[in-house]
Design a protein around this motif. Structure first.
Motif, PDB file in Angstrom:
ATOM      1  N   PRO A 305       0.872  -1.070   0.015  1.00  0.00           N
ATOM      2  CA  PRO A 305      -0.059   0.015   0.089  1.00  0.00           C
ATOM      3  C   PRO A 305       0.717   1.458   0.000  1.00  0.00           C
ATOM      4  O   PRO A 305       0.378   2.460  -0.414  1.00  0.00           O
ATOM      5  N   GLU A 342      -2.152   6.953  -5.874  1.00  0.00           N
ATOM      6  CA  GLU A 342      -3.616   6.833  -5.274  1.00  0.00           C
ATOM      7  C   GLU A 342      -4.458   7.867  -6.099  1.00  0.00           C
ATOM      8  O   GLU A 342      -5.547   7.554  -6.439  1.00  0.00           O
ATOM      9  N   LYS A 349     -11.101   5.980 -11.559  1.00  0.00           N
ATOM     10  CA  LYS A 349     -12.313   5.168 -11.149  1.00  0.00           C
ATOM     11  C   LYS A 349     -13.385   6.169 -11.318  1.00  0.00           C
ATOM     12  O   LYS A 349     -14.474   5.888 -12.051  1.00  0.00           O
ATOM     13  N   GLU A 377     -14.781  -1.763  -7.761  1.00  0.00           N
ATOM     14  CA  GLU A 377     -14.294  -2.231  -6.689  1.00  0.00           C
ATOM     15  C   GLU A 377     -12.676  -2.694  -6.835  1.00  0.00           C
ATOM     16  O   GLU A 377     -12.151  -2.766  -5.611  1.00  0.00           O
ATOM     17  N   ASN A 378     -12.477  -3.429  -7.790  1.00  0.00           N
ATOM     18  CA  ASN A 378     -10.856  -3.782  -8.127  1.00  0.00           C
ATOM     19  C   ASN A 378      -9.967  -2.619  -8.001  1.00  0.00           C
ATOM     20  O   ASN A 378      -8.855  -2.873  -7.376  1.00  0.00           O
ATOM     21  N   ASP A 380     -10.424   0.013  -5.911  1.00  0.00           N
ATOM     22  CA  ASP A 380     -10.443   0.129  -4.370  1.00  0.00           C
ATOM     23  C   ASP A 380      -9.631  -1.023  -3.730  1.00  0.00           C
ATOM     24  O   ASP A 380      -8.595  -0.686  -2.826  1.00  0.00           O
ATOM     25  N   LYS A 381      -9.631  -2.317  -4.260  1.00  0.00           N
ATOM     26  CA  LYS A 381      -8.641  -3.218  -3.759  1.00  0.00           C
ATOM     27  C   LYS A 381      -7.230  -3.260  -3.928  1.00  0.00           C
ATOM     28  O   LYS A 381      -6.174  -3.238  -3.290  1.00  0.00           O
ATOM     29  N   ILE A 382      -6.892  -2.408  -5.178  1.00  0.00           N
ATOM     30  CA  ILE A 382      -5.491  -2.066  -5.529  1.00  0.00           C
ATOM     31  C   ILE A 382      -5.020  -0.888  -4.526  1.00  0.00           C
ATOM     32  O   ILE A 382      -3.828  -0.994  -3.955  1.00  0.00           O
ATOM     33  N   ALA A 384      -5.973  -0.350  -1.742  1.00  0.00           N
ATOM     34  CA  ALA A 384      -5.965  -0.980  -0.262  1.00  0.00           C
ATOM     35  C   ALA A 384      -4.762  -1.914  -0.313  1.00  0.00           C
ATOM     36  O   ALA A 384      -4.583  -2.522   0.770  1.00  0.00           O
ATOM     37  N   GLU A 386      -4.824  -5.056  -1.727  1.00  0.00           N
ATOM     38  CA  GLU A 386      -5.367  -6.470  -1.589  1.00  0.00           C
ATOM     39  C   GLU A 386      -5.319  -7.102  -2.960  1.00  0.00           C
ATOM     40  O   GLU A 386      -5.452  -8.132  -2.981  1.00  0.00           O
ATOM     41  N   LEU A 387      -4.783  -6.292  -4.041  1.00  0.00           N
ATOM     42  CA  LEU A 387      -4.796  -6.777  -5.332  1.00  0.00           C
ATOM     43  C   LEU A 387      -3.361  -6.581  -5.976  1.00  0.00           C
ATOM     44  O   LEU A 387      -2.838  -5.542  -6.040  1.00  0.00           O
ATOM     45  N   ASP A 388      -2.546  -8.053  -6.478  1.00  0.00           N
ATOM     46  CA  ASP A 388      -1.274  -7.720  -6.813  1.00  0.00           C
ATOM     47  C   ASP A 388      -1.761  -7.436  -8.444  1.00  0.00           C
ATOM     48  O   ASP A 388      -1.747  -8.243  -9.270  1.00  0.00           O
TER      49      ASP A 388
END
Length: 443
Positions: A305, A342, A349, A377-378, A380-382, A384, A386-388
């Protein structure tokens, strides 16, 4: 007696946001002359706001005496900084359903038929590709009876051409639709959004002097090109300010401009606009240097992050790719940006999900809305962590930058590649026809 919407009295904006229920939509009705039977009909004007296209005016005329009706759309927002050209390869019947916003300043062409609709010969319209073809056919058929009486041979040739236009709707063979708009206010839908549309090419261009005159940006007698500037002054410690109009409410505003030197990179120009009327704020970054000899492709593997705090300079010529999401954002889509990773992801988005006019109200199909919602949503995961994924900046002009937090040592998660531009990339940048040496000898 003129009709004044209540918004003027209360100091509210005249342009209402598009909504599914339309409770606040109160069109203005004006009695006007019917150009078909020359009796009085009714014109209804609706001032509304499409997030991507800014403000528009939708007008509808109907005549109760002869039944004639007409609708059109006009842009009420500002003219964009550059013109836009959409080139669509129509391969299937589904492509005929793409929604199109065509401004009255746009030129429509079908190269395969050597067919062109010049600017200002049709009113602006919100339609589909099939609707544009039907409109062209109706325009050609309008005076056919008079042509047959005056010159049957010309009428037969036009009828033959009309049949060719109608046959395009069967899409037996691929054809090309080109919409070129100097005002930059036309648009062709990408049904694959947020993924790249392989059938649609979007390019920006600088207006000519004649196009500026047609749009009312120059006086009719101002045919001279803008004079070249004097020697470059040192403006690094000075903030320049000039008057402009707010891109949201069109009220008078001011734009501040400053030259900034980015460490380990180059000089850029930061422009910020603030509106006191509606509170809108926007910023844009443009390169202060020349186009590099080679393009630059920067690839960052987002693993933590903390990567979201990296500084990013995305020029207006830079494309953004996220291969894991099969996502590609073309050049000039979000303009030039100097922000963090970010911040750039949030802008992407907002552009794809929050400000997409084709998922608002009745325009949004359930499949499209769900697909774009999943994309948001993807993102947001990036953010955070949470997505590689891999984040790619591809700038053929070589004027984009992504911070190396390990500088001056190499960044193990980031690669920078220099590449030779293709002919099409040079064409998009206007370099193929640019001559900087020996041009005085030819005069």
């Amino acid at each position: 007696m003129s009709v004044i919407p209540e918004g003027n009295v209360r100091g509210e904006s005249l342009f209402k946001d598009i909504s599914a229920d339309g409770e606040d939509w109160q069109p203005t009705e004006i009695e006007s002359l019917c150009m078909n039977c020359y009796q009085n009909g009714m014109t209804r004007l609706l001032l509304t706001k499409i997030p991507f296209f800014k403000e528009i005016i939708v007008s509808s005329f109907s005549c109760a005496n002869c039944g004639w009706s007409n609708t059109e759309i006009q842009s009420a927002g500002r003219i964009q900084d550059q013109g836009v050209c959409y080139t669509l390869k129509v391969k299937t019947k589904q492509d005929l359903n793409r929604e199109v916003v065509k401004a009255d300043s746009a030129t429509t062409r079908i190269p395969e038929l050597d067919f062109e609709i010049p600017p200002y010969t049709q009113k602006g319209a919100l339609s589909t590709v099939e609707g544009l073809l039907d409109r062209a056919v109706a325009g050609l058929e309008q005076d056919q009876p008079a042509r047959r009486a005056a010159d049957p041979q010309v009428a037969d040739k036009i009828e033959e051409f009309i049949q060719k236009l109608k046959k395009l709707k069967e899409v037996e063979n691929e054809f090309t639709l080109v919409i070129e708009d100097p005002s930059g206010n036309s648009f062709v839908e990408n049904p694959s959004a947020p993924q790249k549309d392989e059938a649609l090419t979007v390019s920006m261009f600088k207006r000519t002097v004649q196009q500026d005159i047609k749009l009312g940006l120059r006086a009719d007698d101002d045919l001279e090109e803008e004079p070249a500037g004097n020697d470059k002054e040192d403006l690094r410690d000075e903030v320049l300010s000039f008057n402009t109009n707010c891109p949201e409410c069109n009220a008078p505003a001011s734009t501040n401009m400053k030259l900034v030197q980015i460490p380990h990179f180059k000089e850029v120009i930061i422009m910020a606009t603030n509106c006191d009327s509606c509170g809108h704020r926007t910023n844009e970054v443009k390169s202060g240097g020349a186009t590099e000899e080679k393009g630059t492709k920067i690839t960052l593997h987002i693993t933590d992050p903390s990567d979201m705090t990296r500084d990013v300079l995305k020029s207006e010529t830079c494309a953004v790719l996220i291969p894991e999401l099969n996502f590609e954002l073309g050049m000039a889509a979000v303009g030039g940006k100097f922000t963090t990773l970010e911040g750039l992801l949030k802008d992407i988005k907002d552009l794809i999900v929050s400000k997409n006019p084709f998922i608002c109200g009745d325009s949004g199909t359930s499949d499209r809305v769900e697909k774009l919602k999943a994309f948001g949503e993807n993102i947001d995961k990036i953010i955070a962590g949470e997505l590689d994924v891999h984040f790619v900046l591809d700038d053929p002009a070589g004027n984009s930058y992504l911070q190396n937090v390990y500088a001056p040592d190499p960044d193990p998660e980031m690669t920078t590649e220099k590449y030779t531009r293709t002919f099409q990339q040079n064409e998009d940048l206007g370099l193929n026809d640019m001559k900087t040496e020996g041009y005085l000898e030819e005069q």
